[in-house]
Design a protein around this motif. Structure first.
Motif, short mmCIF file in Angstrom:
data_model
loop_
_atom_site.label_atom_id
_atom_site.label_comp_id
_atom_site.label_asym_id
_atom_site.label_seq_id
_atom_site.Cartn_x
_atom_site.Cartn_y
_atom_site.Cartn_z
N MET A 71 30.19 38.39 53.53
CA MET A 71 29.69 38.80 52.22
C MET A 71 29.91 37.68 51.21
N SER A 72 28.88 37.33 50.44
CA SER A 72 29.00 36.26 49.47
C SER A 72 29.84 36.70 48.28
N ASP A 73 30.36 35.71 47.54
CA ASP A 73 31.14 36.03 46.35
C ASP A 73 30.28 36.76 45.32
N ALA A 74 29.00 36.39 45.23
CA ALA A 74 28.11 37.05 44.27
C ALA A 74 27.92 38.53 44.62
N GLY A 97 31.12 40.38 43.95
CA GLY A 97 31.29 40.58 42.51
C GLY A 97 30.42 41.69 41.97
N ALA A 98 29.18 41.78 42.44
CA ALA A 98 28.27 42.83 41.98
C ALA A 98 28.78 44.20 42.42
N GLN A 99 29.31 44.29 43.64
CA GLN A 99 29.84 45.57 44.11
C GLN A 99 31.08 45.97 43.31
N ASP A 100 31.90 44.97 42.95
CA ASP A 100 33.08 45.24 42.14
C ASP A 100 32.67 45.77 40.76
N ALA A 101 31.64 45.15 40.17
CA ALA A 101 31.16 45.61 38.86
C ALA A 101 30.58 47.02 38.96
N ASP A 102 29.87 47.32 40.04
CA ASP A 102 29.34 48.68 40.24
C ASP A 102 30.48 49.70 40.27
N GLY A 146 48.74 20.17 37.32
CA GLY A 146 48.27 21.47 37.74
C GLY A 146 46.77 21.59 37.82
N VAL A 147 46.32 22.46 38.69
CA VAL A 147 44.90 22.80 38.83
C VAL A 147 44.82 24.30 39.00
N SER A 148 43.87 24.93 38.34
CA SER A 148 43.71 26.37 38.50
C SER A 148 42.25 26.76 38.43
N ARG A 149 41.95 27.91 38.99
CA ARG A 149 40.62 28.49 38.85
C ARG A 149 40.78 29.97 38.56
N ARG A 150 39.75 30.54 37.94
CA ARG A 150 39.80 31.95 37.56
C ARG A 150 38.38 32.49 37.56
N ASP A 151 38.18 33.71 38.04
CA ASP A 151 36.90 34.38 37.87
C ASP A 151 37.16 35.83 37.50
N ALA A 152 36.29 36.36 36.66
CA ALA A 152 36.53 37.69 36.10
C ALA A 152 35.24 38.47 35.97
N ARG A 153 35.38 39.79 36.08
CA ARG A 153 34.30 40.75 35.81
C ARG A 153 34.80 41.71 34.75
N SER A 154 33.95 42.05 33.82
CA SER A 154 34.32 43.05 32.83
C SER A 154 33.18 44.05 32.66
N VAL A 155 33.56 45.27 32.39
CA VAL A 155 32.59 46.36 32.20
C VAL A 155 33.04 47.18 31.01
N HIS A 182 28.41 56.93 23.86
CA HIS A 182 27.07 56.90 23.27
C HIS A 182 26.02 56.43 24.28
N GLY A 183 26.48 56.08 25.49
CA GLY A 183 25.55 55.62 26.51
C GLY A 183 25.47 54.11 26.60
N LEU A 184 26.31 53.39 25.86
CA LEU A 184 26.31 51.92 25.91
C LEU A 184 27.05 51.46 27.16
N VAL A 185 26.42 50.59 27.95
CA VAL A 185 27.02 50.03 29.16
C VAL A 185 26.81 48.52 29.14
N ARG A 186 27.89 47.78 29.34
CA ARG A 186 27.82 46.32 29.38
C ARG A 186 28.58 45.82 30.61
N ARG A 187 27.99 44.80 31.25
CA ARG A 187 28.63 44.16 32.40
C ARG A 187 28.55 42.64 32.22
N GLU A 188 29.67 41.97 32.47
CA GLU A 188 29.68 40.52 32.34
C GLU A 188 30.54 39.89 33.42
N ALA A 189 30.29 38.61 33.69
CA ALA A 189 31.09 37.84 34.64
C ALA A 189 31.25 36.43 34.11
N ASP A 190 32.39 35.82 34.40
CA ASP A 190 32.60 34.43 34.03
C ASP A 190 33.60 33.81 34.97
N ALA A 191 33.65 32.48 34.97
CA ALA A 191 34.60 31.76 35.81
C ALA A 191 34.97 30.46 35.11
#
Length: 460
Positions: free
Chosen positions: A1-4, A7-12, A162-171, A176-185
């Protein structure tokens, strides 16, 4: 399974949990409810002395639930996202709200208030960052230190690399019915070489950066060489006599100053009258060379996002336009208190309530090369590092321990330390006499080289 795909399944999954939390809160007695959820994966590597000091990898998921009951707010947070936990969270949030003080400005944005069309593609997720393995991060960190140590015999050790990486999903989901989904790295790298400066003294020269895309990151060799140059340039530093002179702020120090200034443009500070900025929008507060911008939709910007922490579209906000006070920044709550609209400036994590914050904050570049700005200075100080915190957000008094170089006839003649540089925020803004062409982002706040006409340098 790809990271993309992952990530989409995690956001769901996060969206489903958020909707369930909101529904439970409404059943528990909330008039309005909002669930903010986050999922973060991170990897950080630190090396020192040619050996790996630490490798830390983590994955966290959590939820913050805000509710309104009779205009009063309750907020709870948890990393347990099970159905039983959601019921407990909803009940606790409603109970807390019933103990809180009602405020008619409390409300969550409706889809109509937050409508701005389809979100733009801001380029915030680089597959190369998501796939960056620990072995590569370790190799990069070791190279950072190795190159820094090889630059000069006076650099015998470092304070680490040091070296670091980070990726995140937020929902975000509200009632009121407002839904937002975002991702960044993001990916970051840096090293702090130490140059010998006598029998019992060392000079540090840390340099590093954080970027959204791996190909935006400078090579480990380039980062290490710049860090070594900074350390070596400080060897032999000494104080100078107290004087009022022109001061050149390097991009790093100018960016830190902008971070100090930011709170003055917050609607919360303005409403509370706890800021040095007492002017009203439209008034001149700075040199005409100054245009200060907070741009939440900068392409591949470390601080970018399509929506703010309450689901309202972000935008490019001009805070100072050619010296004129142009914009006060608001989240939804403070905008309602002020009788205006949010500027898309709410920031938050799942474990916190929204507050007004910056995104990509910068002072627009000018046309002068840094060398030309330095050449203007007959006698003064070039500041490229600072020590103890010394900015008062209420009075605007700026006073920092500083390091840099003494300048005579446009030339850096010797390194300086053991001095304090001071002025007021308004005097500094009005005294901007030159703005460099060297604007470059190493993080989410940036500035070109700035020349301040006069500041107090307190030394010997």
């Amino acid at each position: 399974m790809s990271d993309a795909t992952r990530g989409a399944q995690d956001a769901d999954a996060l969206e489903r949990i958020g909707a369930e939390a909101v529904e439970r809160a409404l059943r528990a007695g909330a008039a309005q409810a909002e669930a903010g959820l986050g999922s973060v994966r991170s990897l950080s590597v630190r090396v020192n002395g040619g050996a790996v000091e630490s490798v830390k990898q983590s994955a966290t998921r959590g939820l913050g639930l805000r509710v309104l009951v009779g205009g009063a707010q309750g907020f709870v947070t948890s990393t347990d996202l099970s159905p039983a936990s959601l019921d407990d969270l909803a009940g606790h949030a409603v109970a807390l709200a019933r103990f809180s003080t009602p405020d008619e400005a409390n409300a969550f944005p409706t889809p109509e208030e937050a409508d701005d069309g389809p979100p733009p593609d801001l380029g915030l997720v680089d597959p190369a960052v998501l796939e960056l393995p620990a072995e590569r991060c370790i190799a990069m960190a070791l190279e950072l230190e190795r190159v820094a140590l090889a630059c000069d015999p006076r650099i015998r050790r470092t304070d680490g690399a040091g070296v670091s990486r980070r990726d995140a999903r937020s929902v975000l989901v509200n009632s009121h019915g407002l839904v937002r989904r975002e991702a960044d790295a993001s990916v970051s790298a840096g090293v702090a070489p130490l140059a010998e400066d006598g029998p019992a003294k060392q000079q540090s020269g840390w340099y590093g950066m954080v970027k959204c895309w791996l190909d935006q990151l400078e090579s480990p060799e380039a980062i290490a060489r710049e860090a070594a140059r900074r350390a070596l340039a400080r060897v032999g530093a000494r104080p100078v006599p107290t004087a009022r002179v022109p001061v050149v702020l390097s991009p790093d120090i100018a960016a830190a100053w902008l971070g100090d200034l930011f709170d003055a443009f917050s609607g919360e500070s303005q409403l509370r009258r706890t800021t040095w900025l007492t002017a009203t929008p439209g008034e001149t507060i700075a040199s005409p060379l100054v245009t200060l911008v907070d741009d939440g939709r900068m392409h591949r910007g470390v601080g970018s996002s399509a929506y703010d922490g309450e689901g309202i579209p972000t935008r490019r906000n001009v805070l100072i336009e050619r010296g004129r006070f142009a914009t006060i920044l608001y989240d939804h709550y403070h905008a309602r208190r002020a009788g205006t609209r949010s500027t898309g400036s709410a920031v938050r994590g799942y474990a916190s309530t929204p507050t007004i914050g910056s995104t990509n904050l910068f002072l627009e570049a000018g046309r002068e090369r840094p060398e030309a700005i330095l050449a203007r200075v007959e006698r003064g100080l070039y500041v490229d590092d600072q020590g103890s915190y010394g900015f008062n957000p209420t009075t605007g008094d700026y006073s920092y321990q500083a390091q840099g170089f003494w300048v005579e006839k446009g030339v850096k003649v010797f390194p300086v330390e053991g001095v304090t540089v001071a002025a007021s925020a308004l005097d500094m803004l009005r005294g901007v006499a030159a703005v460099g062409s060297d604007l470059r982002f190493l993080g989410s706040t940036a500035s070109p080289t700035l020349l301040i006409a006069e500041m107090t340098v307190s030394g010997e």
